[in-house]
Design an enzyme around this catalytic site. Structure first.
Site, PDB file in Angstrom:
ATOM      1  CD  GLU A 163      -3.805  -5.890   3.143  1.00  0.00           C
ATOM      2  OE1 GLU A 163      -4.674  -5.199   3.722  1.00  0.00           O
ATOM      3  OE2 GLU A 163      -2.592  -5.648   3.194  1.00  0.00           O
ATOM      4  CD  GLU A 180      -3.129  -1.009   2.115  1.00  0.00           C
ATOM      5  OE1 GLU A 180      -3.060  -0.178   3.034  1.00  0.00           O
ATOM      6  OE2 GLU A 180      -4.107  -1.755   1.965  1.00  0.00           O
TER       7      GLU A 180
HETATM    8  O1  AHR Z   1      -5.209  -5.909   7.010  1.00  0.00           O
HETATM    9  C1  AHR Z   1      -5.102  -4.751   7.769  1.00  0.00           C
HETATM   10  C2  AHR Z   1      -4.405  -3.614   7.050  1.00  0.00           C
HETATM   11  O2  AHR Z   1      -5.176  -3.184   5.980  1.00  0.00           O
HETATM   12  C3  AHR Z   1      -3.081  -3.917   6.425  1.00  0.00           C
HETATM   13  O3  AHR Z   1      -2.024  -3.845   7.306  1.00  0.00           O
HETATM   14  C4  AHR Z   1      -2.950  -2.857   5.376  1.00  0.00           C
HETATM   15  O4  AHR Z   1      -2.174  -3.263   4.289  1.00  0.00           O
HETATM   16  C5  AHR Z   1      -4.384  -2.542   5.008  1.00  0.00           C
HETATM   17  O5  AHR Z   1      -4.632  -1.196   5.000  1.00  0.00           O
END
Ligand code: AHR
Length: 523
Positions: A296, A177
């Site tokens: 994610e 990210e």
């Molecule tokens: O999964 C939780 C968080 O969400 C992670 O650390 C990040 O990459 C995302 O914003």
């Protein structure tokens, strides 16, 4: 006769294939965040843990969940992480601040422990690199430590640490990210694109066969979404294999209708990422096409999380605090199911995905320190899809009545996908469940919160011999019902009361806000 406006239908054809069921679609994510690691997968002294400190009850549930790949060690955590802190004798490892999650990291669990856990869980590791506070040199060091057999400083260090065999990590995330201002070492798209390209080039000098994931946007709602992907890929297109996409959804107040339709947004997100990446490929005159790694995704009550972080004592840096340990509801499970439908349906381009996260923190599995582990509601659709989606994904263009939503307008009430493993000559993907015979599985969601929908599936194109061997439904009169330590099986798939195969047509009534699975087989 007037058409039945509350019925949905689809015609399936075994020859109409979208792509293989990529096993990496059933990945998950372990981050040093909250209690995902400590008292999650790792708890020395727990009654089910051996000398390695790995919780046996959690390992059993991870295997049952069917997770294929796990991304580690973050997440936001990785952008401040020194991997060297987590290897070698535990009593010499430093305790550090975990700035991403305002907590203390003991480093009692690190790379070697993770690889050992991955081996016991039977999963493929996917490592994320620190692109926040570190760069090319540290990425190359980690690669050498992990993958080189021996005879160099860092590979010999691994051997000295007790792991003579190289880890053979194939899939690497080039940061996490990096478009997010919350990220340590957050960069502009051009800065990140250059760093990703040069790190990828250097890593490929060691092993051209690595699979590398460039950071896409951390969400579709980012102001830089689209332009970020475009600029990053201008620099790195030829050097990476996948571009990442992260997607989290939550129930906003009482708006259950929009929440149940969250996968509409995920589908549009994937379309946008693919189009942007392909446009760069076209501009560069490249025949190569990138995969999308949705590394994610989940339901995440982020607003609740932010509020609890804002309310905590800034002087307090707890070790393994309880973060984002929401009890997932029936509605959450239906949304997770519908996101799985989307991920499977986009198997033409989505080649990897990670349910974020695995244990406790936004987790599919919940544990109590010293106590039991249990399945959250979202565990069930994931486990069913991981087990039953085999072979190839079939095109599944559902004709469905609409349902109105505040956020997305009118959307189809029924969303579905089908997978087909043809035991007589499937060329699109092998079955991994060890069962014989040809198998067709249908996964269907009813996104209407208040009404059932009848669903008819025409299977004439499959010819004779298909048998209905099972059907389940996950739904509840109370869409807010959850699993708890006291009632761990309150929410689970139950035998479907209303699914039948008549001739070559499956008829099933999908209850309001439901996740449905229908299994057929031909011997
Ligand atoms: O999964 C939780 C968080 O969400 C992670 O650390 C990040 O990459 C995302 O914003």
């Amino acid at each position: 006769m007037r058409p039945d406006l509350s019925a949905a239908s689809v015609r399936l054809d075994p020859a109409d294939i979208v792509g293989p069921v990529h096993r990496r679609l059933f990945g998950s994510f372990v981050e040093h965040m909250g209690r995902c690691v400590y008292t999650g997968i790792f708890e020395p002294g727990h009654p089910t843990a051996g000398d390695d400190g790995l919780r046996g009850d959690v390992l059993d549930l991870v295997r049952e969940l069917g997770v294929t790949t796990v991304r580690y060690p973050g997440g936001n955590f990785v952008s401040g992480y020194r991997w060297e802190d987590g290897v070698g004798p535990v009593d010499r490892r430093p305790t550090r601040l975990n700035l991403a999650w305002h907590s203390t990291e003991t480093n009692a669990f690190g790379l070697g422990e993770f690889m050992h856990w991955a081996g016991r869980a039977g999963i493929e590791p996917m490592l994320a690199l620190n692109f926040g506070t570190r760069g090319i040199a540290e990425a190359l060091d980690l690669l050498e430590y992990c993958n080189h057999p021996g005879g160099t400083a860092l590979s010999d260090l691994r051997v000295e640490h007790g792991d003579p065999d190289p880890y053979g990590v194939r899939m690497w995330c080039l940061g996490n990210e990096m478009d997010g201002p919350w990220q340590l070492g957050h960069r502009t798209a051009a800065e990140y694109g250059r760093l990703a390209a040069e790190t990828a080039r250097a890593m490929r000098q060691y092993d051209p066969g690595l699979e590398l994931v460039a950071c896409g946007s951390s969400g579709r709602a980012m102001a830089t979404f689209g332009s970020w992907e475009s600029t990053v890929l201008e620099h790195s297109y030829d050097l990476v294999d996948h571009i990442s996409a992260h997607a989290y959804y939550e129930l906003d107040g009482e708006d259950l209708g929009s929440f149940l339709a969250s996968a509409v947004d995920l589908d549009g997100f994937i379309t946008d990422v693919v189009s942007t990446a392909d446009a760069v490929g076209a501009r560069l005159g490249s025949a190569k096409r990138l995969g999308v790694s949705v590394d994610e995704w989940n339901v995440w009550y982020l607003r609740r999380h932010m509020a609890s972080m804002a309310g905590s004592d800034p002087a307090d840096w707890p070790a393994a605090p309880r973060l984002s340990e929401d009890d997932f509801t029936v509605a959450d499970a239906v949304v997770v199911g519908s996101m799985l439908v989307t991920l499977l349906r986009r198997a033409d381009r989505v080649q990897a995905a990670c349910l974020a996260q695995l244990v406790n923190t936004i987790g599919a599995i919940r544990t109590e320190p010293g106590g039991p582990a249990w399945r959250q509601s979202i565990f069930h659709p994931f486990a069913q899809a991981a087990r039953l989606a085999q072979g190839a994904v079939l095109r599944c263009d559902v004709r469905s009545p609409d349902t109105p939503t505040a956020r997305y307008g009118d959307v189809p009430a029924v969303d579905a996908v089908a997978t087909w493993h043809d035991a007589t000559g499937d060329v699109t993907g092998d079955a991994t469940d060890g069962l014989g015979g040809s198998r067709l599985t249908l996964f269907a969601v009813n996104r209407r919160a208040g009404e059932p929908v009848r669903f008819e599936v025409d299977l004439a194109a499959f010819g004779p011999g298909l048998r209905l061997v099972g059907a389940t439904v996950l739904a509840d009169a109370d869409p807010a019902a959850v699993n708890t330590q006291a009632e761990p099986d309150r929410v689970a798939p139950r035998p479907h009361p209303d699914a039948a195969l008549t001739g070559s047509t499956v008829q099933v009534t999908l209850p309001p806000a439901s996740w449905n699975v229908v299994e057929l087989r031909r011997d």
